[in-house]
Design an enzyme around this catalytic site. Structure first.
Site, short mmCIF file in Angstrom:
data_model
loop_
_atom_site.label_atom_id
_atom_site.label_comp_id
_atom_site.label_asym_id
_atom_site.label_seq_id
_atom_site.Cartn_x
_atom_site.Cartn_y
_atom_site.Cartn_z
N GLU A 143 0.83 -1.18 0.20
CA GLU A 143 -0.09 0.16 0.12
C GLU A 143 0.77 1.15 -0.02
O GLU A 143 0.48 2.25 -0.64
CB GLU A 143 -1.03 -0.03 1.30
CG GLU A 143 -2.03 -1.11 1.22
CD GLU A 143 -1.74 -2.33 1.56
OE1 GLU A 143 -2.59 -3.14 1.25
OE2 GLU A 143 -0.66 -2.67 1.74
N HIS A 185 -11.34 -5.75 9.47
CA HIS A 185 -11.97 -5.58 8.26
C HIS A 185 -13.16 -5.08 8.47
O HIS A 185 -14.01 -4.91 7.51
CB HIS A 185 -12.47 -6.96 7.53
CG HIS A 185 -11.16 -7.75 7.10
ND1 HIS A 185 -10.48 -8.50 7.80
CD2 HIS A 185 -10.73 -8.06 5.99
CE1 HIS A 185 -9.59 -9.23 7.19
NE2 HIS A 185 -9.55 -8.86 5.91
#
Length: 665
Positions: free
Chosen positions: A404, A471
Site C-alpha cells: 500500500e 476488516h
C-alpha cells in the site's frame, strides 16, 4: 583513483569540475554561517558531491529526481539560483517553500526536483510514479531516486523496488553507502555483503561503483539511463562513499573511528579530480585558483542578494489558503435531478453508483489511472471495478502487489506529471500500512512547495457484516486531523456518484469512504449523466424542528429508520457527506433551528469526529442550545466478529435511548 574520460571533451571535463566544486564551496560557506547563527541547521554532503553531481549531469533537465539531505549537487547542477536557495535555508518567504520547510525538504516543479520528507523511504515510490507516467506517455525518460544505506532497511525500499521491477518501470535507484545511518554503522544495518546484492532479489540489474569518482558516476548512470529507457526496466546502483561531517552538524562525528577520516580524505572526490585535470594538463594551477576565486566571489554576491530578503511576516490568511490546491467550483445538483426517476432505468445500489462514477471519470480524464489489489481481472474485492479492465486496458486499470505504501507513493509520482490516480484499499483497515505516505507526503505537499497530489484513495469501511476487528474499522477520524487531506463519506447512491466524480476533478488528496454494509443494501435513483456534488457541503436529509441529528454514512440510515418508527417527533437529519473540511454553516443552521443536537457516528466515541463537532457547537452556538450536545457512537473497543457482539458494539444499539434522553432534557 582511476579516471576514464572516454569520449568526453576538455570542455565537458572542465564543466564537471565547476559543477563538482560549486556545492563544496557553498557548503564550506554554509558551515561558517551556521557557526554565526545565520542558518539554523545543515546536513553536509562534503565528500559525497560526485554522486549528486554526476547523477544529475547524466540525466536530462526534465527528468524527475528525488533527492535527500546530502544532495546539494542536484540543486546546483539543475541551476537553482543560490540566492533563492539561501533564502530557503534562512526560512525566508521568498524561498522555495515560503519559510515552511527546512534545508532540503522542498521541491521545484520548474527544476523537476521532488522535495523529500524526513521519512526517507517514501521518495523511492514517488520515483515509481514518475517513471510510470513517463512510460504511459511513451517518453524516453527515467526518474531517479536517492536513498542511503540506512534507508535500505525501510519497508518503503522493498516496496518501491518490487513495484518498479514487477511493472518494468524506467527508474534508477541510487544507494549512497557512506557507512553510517546517522551513527549506526552498516554492520548493524544489514547482513548481505553488498547492498547492490539486493537487486537480484527483485529481478533487476545492479552495480556497485566508486561514488567518489565523478567520471565513473557519470558514465555509469548515463549507461544505466540508456538501459532503463531501451529495456523499460529499473536499475539499482550502490555508490560507495563517505561523509566527512556528521549526520547533521549538531550530531558531530565522535562515533566514527579517526582512521576512517584519514582513509577517505585520500579519496576526496574534488581533490582527486583536480589532480587528474592537472596531470592531463586540462587545467593549470592558476586556472583552478581563478575558478575557486571567482566562485567564492559569486557565492558572496548571491548571499548579498539573499540578505536583502524582507523579514518574515506571518500571514494567517495565506497560510490557510495554501493548505489546499485550488479546486474548480461545483454547483449542488437540483432537487429535481435528485428526485427525478426518469433520468435512469432503475434504482441504483450504492455499488452501482460508484461503478458508474468510476466509468464516467475514466471517460472524462484520459490520464486517470486506477490501482489496487485484485482490481483488474477480478474486479476488486467488492466488484466495483469489474469490467473496467476490458474497457480501458491494463495500462489504466492496474493490479498491484501487496504494498500500500508504495502504491500511494506511486500515485503521488503520477501527479508530478499531471496524471490523476485512484488507489483502492481492499479494506479501509489496510490503509494503516500506507499511513505515512498519506499524512506526511500527500497531505503536506501543496503547503510545502505548491505541488498538488491528485489522488483519490477509496476506502471500503465500516462494520455490520461480521468481518471482525481488521476488516470493519471506522478509521475516518485518523485523517480528519490532517490538514491538506479531504475526507468524503457518502451515504446514498446519488451522493456517492456525484462526490466521486467531484473527487476526481479535485487536485487534492481525497480519502473516499464507502460503507461496505451499504454497498448492496441501499438504493436510489441516480442520473445516468455526469454530475458532481460539492465537496465540503452537507445536505439536509430530512427537515425537522425538535432535534437535530448530525451524522454521515450508515448513521444517516439509522437516523431515518428511527424517524420512520417514531413519527411523533420532528427530527432534522444532517448528512455531512464531507468530514474534512466540515460544513460549519449547515451545522450552525441546524443548531439555530432546533436547539438540540445529537452527533451520531459509527466510529468509536473517544476522539471521533463527533467530539470536534460538539466542541465547535459549544464554542460558537452555545447561546442557541436548549440542551447539552450529545454524542452517540460505537463502543471504545475493537470491532468484534460475533454478530451479536457486533450489534451491541455499534452506535445503533444506543441510538433510540440517546434520542429520547435528549428530547426529554
Amino acid at each position: 583513483m582511476q579516471f576514464n574520460r572516454k569520449a568526453l571533451t576538455n570542455a565537458q571535463l572542465i564543466n564537471f569540475y565547476h559543477e563538482l566544486l560549486y556545492p563544496r564551496l557553498i557548503e564550506e560557506k554554509m558551515l561558517v554561517l551556521l557557526r554565526q547563527g545565520k542558518i539554523s541547521k545543515w546536513f553536509s554532503g562534503i565528500g559525497q558531491e560526485a554522486i549528486a553531481v554526476g547523477a544529475t549531469l547524466a540525466l536530462e533537465s526534465d527528468e524527475w529526481i528525488m533527492p535527500l539531505h546530502r544532495n546539494l549537487g542536484v540543486f546546483t547542477s539543475r541551476k537553482m539560483p543560490l540566492h533563492k536557495l539561501f533564502m530557503q535555508w534562512q526560512g525566508n518567504h521568498e524561498g522555495y517553500s515560503k519559510g515552511r520547510e527546512r534545508s532540503f525538504h522542498f521541491g521545484s516543479k520548474e527544476h523537476f526536483i521532488c522535495g523529500m520528507i524526513s521519512h526517507l523511504g517514501p521518495q523511492l515510490a514517488v520515483a515509481d510514479g514518475a517513471g510510470l507516467a513517463n512510460q504511459l506517455q511513451q517518453k524516453h525518460k527515467v526518474a531517479l531516486a536517492f536513498t542511503g544505506d540506512g534507508g535500505t532497511s525501510e519497508g518503503d525500499f522493498h516496496e518501491a523496488l518490487n513495484v518498479a521491477a514487477v511493472w518494468n518501470l524506467p527508474v534508477i535507484f541510487i544507494i549512497e553507502n557512506n557507512g553510517y545511518g546517522l551513527s549506526t554503522p552498516v554492520n548493524e544495518q544489514y547482513r548481505c555483503k553488498n547492498l547492490v546484492d539486493k537487486a537480484i532479489g527483485y529481478g533487476m540489474e545492479g552495480v556497485q561503483i566508486d561514488g567518489n569518482n565523478i567520471l565513473e558516476v557519470y558514465d555509469t548512470i548515463s549507461g544505466v539511463r540508456k538501459y532503463c529507457i531501451e529495456q523499460q526496466k529499473p536499475y539499482l546502483i550502490e555508490c560507495m562513499t563517505f561523509r566527512m561531517r556528521g549526520h547533521e552538524e549538531a550530531s558531530g562525528t565522535k562515533y566514527v573511528p579517526k582512521e576512517l577520516f584519514d582513509i577517505w580524505a585520500e579519496k576526496d572526490p574534488i581533490k582527486n579530480y583536480e589532480e587528474y585535470l592537472l596531470n592531463e594538463q586540462i587545467l593549470t594551477p592558476s586556472a583552478i585558483e581563478d575558478i575557486r576565486h571567482n566562485m567564492k566571489l559569486a557565492i558572496e554576491e548571491e548571499l548579498q542578494i539573499a540578505y536583502q530578503a524582507a523579514p518574515m511576516v506571518a500571514n494567517t490568511r495565506e497560510e490557510l489558503a495554501d493548505v489546499y490546491a485550488p479546486a474548480p467550483p461545483v454547483e449542488e445538483p437540483s432537487e429535481n435531478m435528485r428526485n427525478n426517476s426518469a433520468t435512469t432505468e432503475k434504482p441504483h445500489r450504492l455499488i452501482d453508483a460508484l461503478k458508474d462514477g468510476l466509468d464516467l471519470a475514466m471517460q472524462k480524464h484520459d490520464k486517470l489511472i486506477l490501482m489496487g489489489q485484485d482490481i483488474a481481472e477480478y474486479g476488486g474485492a467488492f466488484k466495483i471495478t469489474e469490467g473496467l479492465l476490458e474497457k480501458y486496458g491494463k495500462n489504466r486499470v492496474r493490479n498491484t502487489p501487496l504494498c500500500e505504501s508504495a502504491i500511494i507513493g506511486t500515485a503521488l509520482g503520477l501527479s508530478l506529471e499531471g496524471f490523476k490516480s485512484m488507489v483502492e484499499m481492499q479494506f479501509a483497515d489496510f490503509v494503516s500500512v500506507g499511513f505515512n505516505q498519506i499524512v506526511n507526503n500527500l497531505a503536506k505537499i501543496h503547503y510545502r512547495w505548491n505541488q498538488n497530489a491528485d489522488v483519490v484513495v477509496r476506502m471500503p469501511t465500516g462494520a455490520g457484516v461480521g468481518a471482525g476487528p481488521f476488516h470493519s474499522q471506522s478509521n475516518e477520524a485518523w485523517f480528519t486531523h490532517v490538514p491538506g487531506l479531504k475526507v468524503v463519506y457518502p451515504a446514498t447512491p446519488f451522493d456517492a456518484k456525484g462526490l466521486l466524480l467531484a473527487s476526481f476533478n479535485d487536485p487534492n488528496p481525497i480519502l473516499f469512504f464507502e460503507h461496505k454494509a451499504l454497498y448492496r443494501s441501499v438504493t436510489g435513483y441516480v442520473p445516468n449523466e455526469y454530475y458532481e456534488i460539492p465537496i465540503g457541503k452537507a445536505r439536509v436529509a430530512q427537515s425537522g424542528s425538535d432535534l437535530s441529528i448530525i451524522t454521515y454514512g450508515a448513521g444517516v440510515h439509522w437516523a431515518l429508520q428511527y424517524c420512520a418508527e417514531h413519527t411523533d417527533s420532528s427530527i432534522e437529519i444532517i448528512d455531512l457527506r464531507t468530514l474534512l473540511p466540515l460544513d460549519y454553516d449547515s451545522i450552525r443552521n441546524t443548531v439555530l433551528k432546533t436547539g438540540k443536537v445529537l452527533v451520531l457516528h459509527e466510529d468509536t466515541l473517544t476522539g471521533g469526529i463527533g467530539a470536534e463537532i460538539s466542541a465547535w457547537i459549544t464554542e460558537h452556538c452555545f447561546e442557541h442550545l436548549d440542551a447539552p450536545v450529545m454524542r452517540c457512537a460505537s463502543l471504545d473497543t475493537p470491532v468484534p466478529f460475533n454478530t451479536t457482539l457486533e450489534q451491541n458494539f455499534l452506535a445503533h444499539a444506543r441510538l433510540a435511548e440517546t434520542i429520547e434522553r435528549l428530547l426529554n432534557y
